[in-house]
Write an enzyme that holds these catalytic residues in place. Structure first.
Site, mmCIF file in Angstrom:
data_model
loop_
_atom_site.group_PDB
_atom_site.id
_atom_site.type_symbol
_atom_site.label_atom_id
_atom_site.label_comp_id
_atom_site.label_asym_id
_atom_site.label_seq_id
_atom_site.Cartn_x
_atom_site.Cartn_y
_atom_site.Cartn_z
ATOM 1 N N SER A 1 63.256 20.568 31.914
ATOM 2 C CA SER A 1 64.347 21.310 32.075
ATOM 3 C C SER A 1 63.892 23.057 32.159
ATOM 4 O O SER A 1 62.938 23.308 32.318
ATOM 5 C CB SER A 1 65.197 21.533 30.741
ATOM 6 O OG SER A 1 64.687 21.881 29.699
ATOM 7 N N TYR B 1 67.362 20.593 35.227
ATOM 8 C CA TYR B 1 68.612 20.793 34.347
ATOM 9 C C TYR B 1 68.574 21.917 33.507
ATOM 10 O O TYR B 1 67.467 22.171 32.868
ATOM 11 C CB TYR B 1 69.367 19.468 33.754
ATOM 12 C CG TYR B 1 68.095 18.886 32.635
ATOM 13 C CD1 TYR B 1 68.302 19.469 31.415
ATOM 14 C CD2 TYR B 1 67.324 18.083 33.074
ATOM 15 C CE1 TYR B 1 67.578 18.827 30.368
ATOM 16 C CE2 TYR B 1 66.329 17.508 32.208
ATOM 17 C CZ TYR B 1 66.514 17.909 30.767
ATOM 18 O OH TYR B 1 65.661 17.598 29.846
#
Length: 180
Positions: free
Chosen positions: A24, A57
């Site tokens: 991430s 993400y």
């Protein structure tokens, strides 16, 4: 379907990289909220220094921290201080929907303070049915937009003072050449 830009962090600097984290990108939730980027949302990341392009993400870090930390495999694509463009996208059914969407764009100073809040505007002009402009979200003008994120105003002031410029001359120069 047409994929378009929905929100963007332009020129944010990498503050850290954590290879051993799960993956991430960790971002300041206050800055994400300003742009309209959400936790767990996939974003595209373009490194202006290395030209690396990745997708991962978003997770939120500490509010107010101005953090930008690449985690896991993404950590291999950057160095602390690299300048990134982080883009969130959306799908729309056709170009006529472009008139309704106003993507928010944050630009950054070298310390990751927000410099400007802009939005993209698609409109119908006399020349074409889908024209484009960048608008300053605070002033609602296109003239206020600038593209000088790497200018260190404090250092510029110091350099001009070292050359013998008065404070009034420096202020006048800054006001004439930079819209703060």
């Amino acid at each position: 379907m047409m994929k378009i830009i929905r929100a963007k962090l332009h020129g944010i600097r990498v503050t850290n990289a954590d290879l051993n984290y799960h993956g991430s990108i960790t971002l300041d939730p206050e800055q994400c909220e300003m742009a309209g980027i959400y936790p767990m949302e996939f974003v595209d990341i373009w490194n202006k220094n290395s030209a690396a392009r990745i997708s991962t993400y978003v997770i939120f870090g500490e509010p107010g921290s101005r953090c930008c930390v690449l985690n896991g495999a993404a950590a291999r694509t950057c160095q602390k201080g690299d300048e990134l463009i982080i883009a969130a996208s959306a799908d729309i059914s056709g170009p006529e929907k472009l008139y309704d969407i106003k993507p928010r764009i944050l630009t950054f100073l070298p310390d990751n303070h927000v410099d400007q809040v802009l939005y993209y505007d698609v409109f119908q002009s006399e020349k074409r049915p889908y024209d484009f402009r960048i608008v300053d979200a605070d002033k609602h003008t296109i003239e206020s937009c600038h593209t000088w994120p790497n200018v260190d105003i404090t250092k510029l002031r110091s350099d001009l003072a070292a050359k013998g410029w008065s404070e009034a001359e420096i202020d006048s120069f800054i006001a004439s050449h930079f819209s703060l």
